[in-house]
Design a protein around this motif. Structure first.
Motif, PDB file in Angstrom:
ATOM      1  N   ARG A 118      -1.768 -17.881   2.959  1.00 30.85           N
ATOM      2  CA  ARG A 118      -2.437 -16.671   2.523  1.00 30.85           C
ATOM      3  C   ARG A 118      -3.664 -16.393   3.374  1.00 30.85           C
ATOM      4  NH1 ARG A 118      -1.807 -18.142  -3.848  1.00 30.85           N
ATOM      5  NH2 ARG A 118       0.317 -17.358  -4.105  1.00 30.85           N
ATOM      6  N   GLU A 119      -3.797 -15.125   3.728  1.00 32.83           N
ATOM      7  CA  GLU A 119      -4.916 -14.723   4.566  1.00 32.83           C
ATOM      8  C   GLU A 119      -6.147 -14.466   3.703  1.00 32.83           C
ATOM      9  OE1 GLU A 119      -5.751 -11.649   8.249  1.00 32.83           O
ATOM     10  OE2 GLU A 119      -4.206 -11.186   6.774  1.00 32.83           O
ATOM     11  N   ARG A 120      -7.313 -14.904   4.190  1.00 35.98           N
ATOM     12  CA  ARG A 120      -8.577 -14.698   3.501  1.00 35.98           C
ATOM     13  C   ARG A 120      -9.441 -13.750   4.321  1.00 35.98           C
ATOM     14  NH1 ARG A 120      -7.409 -20.241   2.908  1.00 35.98           N
ATOM     15  NH2 ARG A 120      -7.245 -20.919   0.736  1.00 35.98           N
ATOM     16  N   LEU A 121     -10.041 -12.800   3.644  1.00 35.00           N
ATOM     17  CA  LEU A 121     -10.854 -11.785   4.301  1.00 35.00           C
ATOM     18  C   LEU A 121     -12.222 -11.706   3.625  1.00 35.00           C
ATOM     19  CD1 LEU A 121      -8.162  -8.955   4.545  1.00 35.00           C
ATOM     20  CD2 LEU A 121      -8.805 -10.571   6.341  1.00 35.00           C
ATOM     21  N   GLN A 122     -13.234 -11.370   4.418  1.00 34.02           N
ATOM     22  CA  GLN A 122     -14.584 -11.205   3.881  1.00 34.02           C
ATOM     23  C   GLN A 122     -14.950  -9.723   3.873  1.00 34.02           C
ATOM     24  OE1 GLN A 122     -17.987 -12.704   6.132  1.00 34.02           O
ATOM     25  NE2 GLN A 122     -18.884 -13.498   4.239  1.00 34.02           N
ATOM     26  N   ILE A 123     -15.491  -9.264   2.765  1.00 32.21           N
ATOM     27  CA  ILE A 123     -15.842  -7.853   2.588  1.00 32.21           C
ATOM     28  C   ILE A 123     -17.131  -7.553   3.349  1.00 32.21           C
ATOM     29  CG2 ILE A 123     -16.420  -6.073   0.898  1.00 32.21           C
ATOM     30  CD1 ILE A 123     -14.894  -7.836  -1.168  1.00 32.21           C
ATOM     31  N   THR A 124     -17.132  -6.464   4.126  1.00 29.73           N
ATOM     32  CA  THR A 124     -18.336  -6.040   4.845  1.00 29.73           C
ATOM     33  C   THR A 124     -18.872  -4.704   4.339  1.00 29.73           C
ATOM     34  OG1 THR A 124     -17.016  -4.966   6.564  1.00 29.73           O
ATOM     35  CG2 THR A 124     -17.639  -7.269   6.929  1.00 29.73           C
ATOM     36  N   ASP A 125     -18.028  -3.906   3.676  1.00 28.34           N
ATOM     37  CA  ASP A 125     -18.514  -2.677   3.039  1.00 28.34           C
ATOM     38  C   ASP A 125     -19.364  -3.046   1.820  1.00 28.34           C
ATOM     39  OD1 ASP A 125     -17.361  -1.005   4.829  1.00 28.34           O
ATOM     40  OD2 ASP A 125     -15.633  -0.468   3.584  1.00 28.34           O
ATOM     41  N   PRO A 126     -20.134  -2.091   1.289  1.00 29.47           N
ATOM     42  CA  PRO A 126     -20.922  -2.400   0.080  1.00 29.47           C
ATOM     43  C   PRO A 126     -20.057  -2.941  -1.058  1.00 29.47           C
ATOM     44  CG  PRO A 126     -21.661  -0.337   1.029  1.00 29.47           C
ATOM     45  CD  PRO A 126     -20.449  -0.752   1.805  1.00 29.47           C
ATOM     46  N   TYR A 127     -18.809  -2.472  -1.142  1.00 26.78           N
ATOM     47  CA  TYR A 127     -17.906  -2.966  -2.176  1.00 26.78           C
ATOM     48  C   TYR A 127     -16.492  -2.482  -1.869  1.00 26.78           C
ATOM     49  CZ  TYR A 127     -18.151   1.804  -3.966  1.00 26.78           C
ATOM     50  OH  TYR A 127     -18.084   3.170  -4.085  1.00 26.78           O
ATOM     51  N   ILE A 128     -15.512  -3.095  -2.536  1.00 30.92           N
ATOM     52  CA  ILE A 128     -14.152  -2.571  -2.542  1.00 30.92           C
ATOM     53  C   ILE A 128     -13.681  -2.501  -3.988  1.00 30.92           C
ATOM     54  CG2 ILE A 128     -13.578  -3.466  -0.250  1.00 30.92           C
ATOM     55  CD1 ILE A 128     -11.931  -5.636  -1.647  1.00 30.92           C
ATOM     56  N   GLU A 129     -12.776  -1.557  -4.258  1.00 29.06           N
ATOM     57  CA  GLU A 129     -12.307  -1.330  -5.621  1.00 29.06           C
ATOM     58  C   GLU A 129     -10.928  -1.943  -5.815  1.00 29.06           C
ATOM     59  OE1 GLU A 129     -14.509   2.962  -6.448  1.00 29.06           O
ATOM     60  OE2 GLU A 129     -12.434   2.919  -5.729  1.00 29.06           O
ATOM     61  N   LEU A 130     -10.760  -2.681  -6.895  1.00 27.35           N
ATOM     62  CA  LEU A 130      -9.484  -3.268  -7.247  1.00 27.35           C
ATOM     63  C   LEU A 130      -8.830  -2.424  -8.335  1.00 27.35           C
ATOM     64  CD1 LEU A 130     -10.902  -5.696  -5.804  1.00 27.35           C
ATOM     65  CD2 LEU A 130      -9.616  -7.190  -7.352  1.00 27.35           C
ATOM     66  N   HIS A 131      -7.615  -1.946  -8.052  1.00 27.72           N
ATOM     67  CA  HIS A 131      -6.844  -1.161  -9.005  1.00 27.72           C
ATOM     68  C   HIS A 131      -5.857  -2.064  -9.741  1.00 27.72           C
ATOM     69  CE1 HIS A 131      -7.878   2.962  -7.359  1.00 27.72           C
ATOM     70  NE2 HIS A 131      -8.328   2.161  -6.402  1.00 27.72           N
ATOM     71  N   THR A 132      -5.431  -1.622 -10.906  1.00 24.41           N
ATOM     72  CA  THR A 132      -4.476  -2.401 -11.692  1.00 24.41           C
ATOM     73  C   THR A 132      -3.059  -2.322 -11.134  1.00 24.41           C
ATOM     74  OG1 THR A 132      -4.121  -0.533 -13.197  1.00 24.41           O
ATOM     75  CG2 THR A 132      -5.810  -2.144 -13.817  1.00 24.41           C
ATOM     76  N   GLY A 133      -2.782  -1.343 -10.263  1.00 29.13           N
ATOM     77  CA  GLY A 133      -1.464  -1.193  -9.658  1.00 29.13           C
ATOM     78  C   GLY A 133      -1.568  -0.644  -8.259  1.00 29.13           C
ATOM     79  N   ALA A 134      -0.418  -0.576  -7.559  1.00 27.86           N
ATOM     80  CA  ALA A 134      -0.389  -0.135  -6.162  1.00 27.86           C
ATOM     81  C   ALA A 134      -0.316   1.386  -6.074  1.00 27.86           C
ATOM     82  CB  ALA A 134       0.787  -0.776  -5.445  1.00 27.86           C
TER      83      ALA A 134
END
Length: 243
Positions: free
Chosen positions: A22-38
């Motif tokens: 599994r690939e791991r990524l680090q967030i650089t924007d102020p935030y990212i939004e997680l949705h309940t679906g695609a």
């Protein structure tokens, strides 16, 4: 990956079975939004902040399922991941579009409108793809001209050599039947029934995992008799959807 980055990851994520792939990524924007679906229609239930690490679990078209350090699992659009950093500290790169879902689909149906030797033309077609680059299509078309009406059908073998691109050309050849019915008011009006051969050059643009736009230029040859054949040219623009 830097030593500090490796230590931070080890502290944040204890080793778990299957994590190696599994690939791991680090967030650089102020935030990212997680949705309940695609999809954008699904609600946002969690926000991951800058400098947090996320794992990429799976993908569906341009949506990625990710897991945060504290175990939250949700879906993020590709655009929000384009500014993230890999474990090596490099910017994450994506293909312009991910087409694996398109390539797995076998059946499609579509409709198109265009011109057949200058006359308005409407056609419907259905296709089956044996592989990502090779398929077969059956087409039924009607042309309503000023002096006659034409119906024809044909079956084509279609090659799409760059099917893994969002915008890709197609090439097809096929055979069928052609029927032309002149207006009854014409003098010496005769119906024409003939075998038909055609070659086509097209281009397709994938709009989503189920829909695509298509444009085709075709050359038709109707074998009216052993001594005579007639050529027609057609251009159509349409839309298709996958099953």
């Amino acid at each position: 990956m830097t030593l500090a980055c490796a230590i931070a990851l080890a502290v944040a994520w204890p080793a778990r079975a299957g994590d190696e792939a599994r690939e791991r990524l680090q967030i650089t924007d102020p935030y990212i939004e997680l949705h309940t679906g695609a999809g954008r229609g699904y609600p946002v239930f969690h926000v991951a902040a800058r400098h947090e690490w996320i794992e990429v679990l799976m993908r569906h078209t341009d949506w990625y399922q990710v897991r945060t350090v504290d175990g939250k699992v949700g879906w993020v659009h590709r655009r929000q991941l384009e500014t993230t950093l890999t474990e090596a500290g490099h910017a994450k790169t994506f293909r312009d579009v991910v087409l694996d879902d398109y390539l797995q689909r076998r059946l499609q149906m579509g409709g198109a409108w265009g011109r057949f030797d200058g006359e308005p033309m409407l056609k419907l077609w259905a296709g089956y793809r044996f592989s990502p680059v090779l398929g077969v299509e059956a087409t039924l078309a009607q042309v309503q001209g000023v002096f006659s009406g034409t119906d024809f059908w044909h079956v084509n073998a279609v090659v799409e050599p760059w099917a893994d691109r969002r915008l890709s050309p197609t090439f097809g050849v096929g055979v069928g039947r052609f029927k032309n019915v002149p207006n009854a008011s014409l003098v010496d009006a005769r119906r024409t029934n003939a075998n038909l051969a055609n070659a086509s050059l097209g281009v397709r643009y994938h709009l989503s995992d189920r829909f695509m736009l298509s444009a085709d230029y075709s050359l038709y040859t109707a074998f009216v008799s052993d001594e005579r054949s007639t050529e027609y040219r057609a251009f159509t623009l349409g839309i298709a959807f996958f099953f």
